[in-house]
Design an enzyme around this catalytic site. Structure first.
Site: not given
Length: 431
Positions: A120, A124, A127, A166, A200, A260, A332
């Site tokens: 990616c 972040c 991550c 998901c 999702c 979400c 959640r």
């Protein structure tokens, strides 16, 4: 009798915390945890006498007077007041709101699969999939999984009891990948919807056109976490702006897909930042249908590898606040549960959490064993929430999702809501 009252009260109330208790027709105010110390403060009071400083109902703050009301005009000061309510009182209020809108014994079990891991371009700090520190984390960039492989994983998840599947891809957004990969993801959505599961995805930033394509493929919900408060966001990532996240949420909402959106606690933020995150979510034009509350799972090699993990009480406080200010939203309980006892999680369920992710992995981080979760459900008297139970939160376009669903997908529809029949009826650290 008057001479015996202190010693008798001491015995009767030993072990009780600070607060108010009734014994033999008198009201006892306990200012200490010790029964002996409590007895020293025993005062005969009329039962109907107001406590000092309690005031009339009209003097209570608006959120207490209108407990359970669905609002999007919360001020940050109000959210902070809710968040800072003494813990037991906060849980009590949240549990009361939870029971206004939900069956408190019903908790949805969801499965999250990384369909494209690593590589990616975002940075972040939490991550492991960022290419900025892939050498430090040892996470290699992998290709997008094949259609059949993902479909079979969904079949297994459904057989194990999950009702929501998901899929996460370590992308900045679909715009960075080729047409063939994007069409494969759309086909994954359609095939898995055909299983009668909620579907999702979390694929990074979306354009309005891409959101529409996902809706047409049959997507139930799109996850796009805000992570933290607007003020702290630049401490989490510098490769995108908070406004980018909000723009994607708006594209998702306008496409009629359930939103979400939640965050992660334990990123080094202050409690005011947690308040800021919850305030941002509660003042969107419509509350998200789902709000995942994640506890950081620190990954070696990331800039946040040494961050202290949040406690179960930290998470319960966030869950309870979310439940009070977004009464109809599915809250959640997501990443980080491995660090929490059954008692920690029970407190979160009492406070309003009504979903978990099960399975041994959330994207790239470990998760609770499914058998342990089943044991916990049995111990706590919980039952699995079926797919497509009515999601009352959100606006009309999301509740009318089925109008655009493919004809060959599950007849109950995508988002829940009144138009979906309601006959049957996170998130981990993903972008």
């Amino acid at each position: 009798m008057a001479m015996m009252l202190p010693s008798l009260a001491s015995a009767a109330l030993r072990g009780l915390g600070a607060g108010r208790a009734t014994w033999a027709g008198v009201v006892v105010r306990c200012r200490e945890f010790s029964g002996t110390a409590c007895a020293a403060h025993v005062q005969p009071v009329q039962e109907d006498a107001p406590e000092a400083g309690q005031g009339s109902a009209a003097e209570k703050p608006r959120w207490q007077r209108e407990l359970g009301a669905v609002r999007t005009d919360w001020t940050r000061e109000e959210v902070a007041e809710v968040y800072n309510t003494p813990m037991l009182e906060l849980i009590y209020n949240a549990a009361s709101v939870h029971r206004m809108y939900n069956d408190p014994s019903m908790v949805q079990r969801c499965t999250l699969l990384s369909i494209k891991t690593g590589g990616c371009p975002e940075n972040c700090g939490y991550c492991s999939q960022s290419s900025h520190w892939s050498k430090e984390t040892g996470t290699k960039a992998e290709k997008l999984m094949g259609l059949e492989e993902v479909y079979e994983a969904a079949v297994r998840a459904k057989a194990a009891g999950s009702t929501r599947f998901c899929m996460g891809a370590a992308w900045r957004g679909p715009s960075q990948v080729g047409k063939g990969q994007w069409e494969r993801v759309l086909e994954m959505v359609t095939r898995i919807r055909g299983l009668g599961m909620e579907v999702c995805t979390t694929l990074g930033m979306l354009s309005p056109e891409q959101a529409q394509q996902l809706r047409q493929a049959g997507l139930t919900a799109y996850n796009h976490n805000l992570d933290t408060s607007p003020e702290y966001y630049e401490k989490v990532t510098t490769t995108r702006k908070y406004e980018d996240r909000l723009a994607t949420l708006e594209a998702v909402r306008q496409a009629g897909i359930s939103v979400c959106a939640g965050g992660i606690i334990g990123l080094g933020e202050q409690e005011l930042d947690r308040v800021g995150l919850l305030h941002q979510l509660a003042t969107l034009p419509a509350h998200p249908e789902s709000v995942p509350i994640n506890a950081l799972v620190a990954v070696k090699g990331t800039p946040m590898q040494d961050n202290e993990a949040p406690t179960g009480l930290d998470v319960a406080r966030c869950v309870a606040t979310a439940r009070i200010i977004m009464p109809r939203t599915v809250v959640r309980l997501s990443a980080g549960r491995m660090n929490f006892s059954f008692a920690d999680q029970a407190l979160c369920f009492m406070a309003g959490a009504n979903s978990i992710f099960d399975g041994d992995k959330l994207l790239t981080t470990p998760n609770n064993d499914r058998n342990e979760d089943l044991k916990m459900f049995d111990m706590l008297g919980l039952k699995s929430r079926p797919a497509f139970v009515d999601y009352p939160s959100g606006n009309d376009s999301s509740r009318a999702f089925t109008e655009a669903a493919p004809a060959h997908t599950h007849a109950s529809g995508g988002c829940g809501g009144s138009s979906c029949g309601g006959q049957e009826r996170a998130h981990a650290h993903a972008n």
